[in-house]
Design an enzyme around this catalytic site. Structure first.
Site, PDB file in Angstrom:
ATOM      1  N   ASP A  18      -3.771  -7.719  -1.766  1.00  0.00           N
ATOM      2  CA  ASP A  18      -3.890  -8.554  -0.433  1.00  0.00           C
ATOM      3  C   ASP A  18      -4.635  -7.637   0.599  1.00  0.00           C
ATOM      4  O   ASP A  18      -5.169  -8.441   1.522  1.00  0.00           O
ATOM      5  CB  ASP A  18      -2.491  -9.040   0.070  1.00  0.00           C
ATOM      6  CG  ASP A  18      -1.806  -7.863   0.634  1.00  0.00           C
ATOM      7  OD1 ASP A  18      -2.009  -6.714   0.151  1.00  0.00           O
ATOM      8  OD2 ASP A  18      -0.558  -8.335   1.206  1.00  0.00           O
ATOM      9  N   LYS A  54      -2.856 -12.677   2.849  1.00  0.00           N
ATOM     10  CA  LYS A  54      -4.248 -11.911   2.911  1.00  0.00           C
ATOM     11  C   LYS A  54      -4.814 -11.763   1.711  1.00  0.00           C
ATOM     12  O   LYS A  54      -3.817 -12.014   0.469  1.00  0.00           O
ATOM     13  CB  LYS A  54      -4.262 -10.735   3.805  1.00  0.00           C
ATOM     14  CG  LYS A  54      -3.408  -9.680   3.406  1.00  0.00           C
ATOM     15  CD  LYS A  54      -3.380  -8.739   4.474  1.00  0.00           C
ATOM     16  CE  LYS A  54      -2.528  -7.472   4.043  1.00  0.00           C
ATOM     17  NZ  LYS A  54      -1.083  -7.441   4.735  1.00  0.00           N
ATOM     18  N   HIS A 107       0.862  -1.303  -0.064  1.00  0.00           N
ATOM     19  CA  HIS A 107       0.107   0.034   0.109  1.00  0.00           C
ATOM     20  C   HIS A 107       0.773   1.136  -0.099  1.00  0.00           C
ATOM     21  O   HIS A 107       0.374   2.526   0.038  1.00  0.00           O
ATOM     22  CB  HIS A 107      -0.795   0.052   1.308  1.00  0.00           C
ATOM     23  CG  HIS A 107      -0.105  -0.165   2.442  1.00  0.00           C
ATOM     24  ND1 HIS A 107       0.468  -1.568   2.953  1.00  0.00           N
ATOM     25  CD2 HIS A 107       0.252   0.677   3.415  1.00  0.00           C
ATOM     26  CE1 HIS A 107       1.371  -1.175   4.066  1.00  0.00           C
ATOM     27  NE2 HIS A 107       1.161   0.007   4.241  1.00  0.00           N
TER      28      HIS A 107
END
Ligand code: VG1
Ligand code: CO
Length: 543
Positions: A284, A379, A117
């Site tokens: 993710d 994830k 991110h």
């Protein structure tokens, strides 16, 4: 086969190659220094000691420097006698798709190029991490070993090869190594079809369910087009910013209500879609919103656990569930009622891997917009969105209804994370150091504090111990404050303050988190003397 020439290049160590919460993340300009990436990659190869003929998966989130890094790593793989590389077309693979490919192809592991991110572009961040044969992120002992190796490295091996043709699917040889360029989406899409009721979701789209998914110009665009539009029949205007771009088109691929405020605005506008969602740079993370409702990640995990019987992949008994320590204790309320074990792990997905691998848990999540299950060892952003689509279609309820019913049944856990950006890392370290020392006496001198400690984790599967995983303060009313420093930033330090408070009184569950946690937040600022150490009056960022 043409002869490939291999060079042994002399190098000196870089002292900043210790991986953080999820891999080595630095400014692109740091990675562009001669030998920087090469030193780290050679340290991975030497530490993993894969032997000849190993197969590795290689791909990234497409950010600036992705292609260069793939070419360098391929050239080094040839020189290090790797047998086969499975590379995503155009160098793209989402993080959960890499994990899945490692598992389905039974490879020896994979190398992922992502800073998740974090912002991208020439002035942004780049990152690299490696996953083991289980598909999961390298455990702490392994990343420590790679770091130690990087501190005494004196040379690396690299072959002279032509730049790869990453656009064309197929298999070819470079010296003794095979390279296979694969479609990044197809295997992953097959897995999703096994887990969710695609027929049911297709029906929902047909009867008018409206989705607004934003890939934020990061890696999930091609996945979303294939799964939501081609396979599930959502209209083409359900997906946005689906072209992966090196600088994410100037967007910040961090799916949270602050950085993706445009989605919040849309969710609260007239005629809002039924489900709004976004994912991060490497696919993710997930953010879920409905008409007039932002679903907090802690609630999302709790709601998923309460509704496992709705999705085909989760109908069997759930052995247990896990959340990272700072994550909201909403899921605890469900686990208690279902009478299944709940594991509390340090921050970072790698700590879930042993629990997933041993079959101890089926679902897990973090407050940082990360949710996942035993279907992979990372994830998974699109998985979470499909889980919500499946729940909405099965229950025939809106996002808002699902959340409200959940709160009424289990109670609500108010949660906030407040981040303080501190340019001077010494000041951040001093704050944590002093707080660690003073909390020992805190419980004795402050009446409303029940206990306070520094979280330390013993992995129930391999017995490994991870100390200093955050400072926890439990109050007598059941609320909790957690402090820790971020391990994913590339400059300065970020202090994260996590506040959480369980509320079972139905007259209070409609409060806003900001209101419900106001007093707790003041206490958290006072106890850590945040203003004194940082000069900051308010958090830099709150979610
Ligand atoms: C953050 C989050 C953590 C997450 C990690 C990687 O770490 O808090 O929950 O696992 O990012 O996420 P930190 O150390 O900055 O708090 V991502 O999507 O990189 O792979
Ligand atoms: Co990510």
């Amino acid at each position: 086969m043409t002869e490939i020439s291999v060079r042994e290049v002399q190098c000196t160590p870089f002292n900043d190659q210790r991986p953080g919460t999820a891999g080595l993340r630095k400014k692109v300009t740091v990675f562009q220094q001669p030998n920087y990436l090469e030193n780290f990659v050679q340290s991975i190869f030497d530490t993993l000691d894969l032997g000849n003929d190993a197969t590795l998966v290689l791909g990234g989130d497409g950010r600036f420097f992705n292609r260069e890094a793939i070419n360098i790593i391929t050239a080094m793989a040839v020189a290090n006698n790797i047998g086969r590389l499975v590379i995503g077309q155009d160098g793209l693979l989402s993080t959960p798709a890499v994990s899945n490919l490692i598992r389905t192809r039974k490879t020896n592991g994979g190398i992922l190029l992502t800073a998740s991110h974090n912002p991208g572009g020439p002035d942004g961040d780049f990152g690299i991490k490696f996953n083991t044969a289980s598909g999961g992120q390298a455990p702490e002992q392994l990343t420590d070993a790679v770091y130690e190796h990087s501190q005494s490295i004196s040379s690396y091996r690299i072959a002279d090869i032509n730049p790869l043709d990453l656009g064309t699917l197929g298999t070819y040889s470079i010296g003794t190594m095979e390279v296979e360029i694969v479609d990044p989406v197809s295997d992953y899409a097959v897995l999703m079809e096994e887990l969710f009721d695609f027929e049911l979701i297709r029906g929902a789209f047909k009867s008018g369910t409206r989705l607004h998914f934003d890939a934020l110009n990061a890696v999930t665009g091609p996945y979303a087009e294939k799964i939501f539009c081609d396979l599930l029949g959502a209209s083409k205007d359900s997906v946005h910013n689906t072209q992966p771009l090196e600088n994410f088109g100037g967007l910040h691929p961090d799916p949270n209500p602050v950085d993706a405020a445009h989605l919040v605005k849309l969710a609260f506008a007239d005629n809002a879609p039924d489900l709004l969602a976004a994912s991060d740079g490497d696919g993710d993370r997930n953010m879920i919103l409905g008409r007039g409702m932002i679903v907090s990640p802690g609630d999302s995990l709790a709601i998923m656990l309460a509704n496992t019987q709705l999705a085909p992949g989760y109908r069997e008994a759930i052995p247990g569930v896990a959340r990272s320590m700072p994550t909201s204790r909403a899921v605890d309320m469900v686990a208690a009622e279902l009478n299944i074990p709940l594991y509390e792990t340090p921050t970072g997905w790698r700590f879930f891997c042993n629990l997933l691998e041993s079959g101890s848990i089926a679902l897990c999540g973090e407050e940082s917009f990360g949710t996942g299950s035993a279907h992979t060892r990372e994830k998974d952003g699109l998985w979470a969105i499909l889980y919500w689509l499946n729940m909405m279609a099965s229950l025939n309820q809106s996002v808002d209804e699902i959340v409200q019913r959940h709160w009424r049944r289990f109670g609500r856990c108010f949660f906030q994370r407040r981040d303080y950006f501190i340019p001077d890392t010494d000041k951040a370290n001093a704050l944590i150091q002093d707080l660690t020392t003073s909390i020992r006496d805190l419980a004795a001198i402050t009446t409303n504090i029940e206990t306070a400690d520094v979280f330390s984790y013993t992995d129930p599967v391999d017995g490994s111990v991870s100390n200093n995983q955050g400072i926890r303060i439990f109050l007598t009313d059941g609320s909790r404050i957690v402090y820790r420093l971020s391990g994913t930033g590339t400059s300065g330090a970020t202090l994260r303050v996590y506040l959480d408070k369980q509320e079972r009184d139905s007259t209070r569950i409609q409060q806003t988190p900001a209101y419900a946690l106001d007093e707790l937040g003041l206490l958290a600022t006072d106890i850590a003397r945040i203003k004194h150490y940082t000069g900051l009056d308010a958090p830099t960022f709150s979610i």
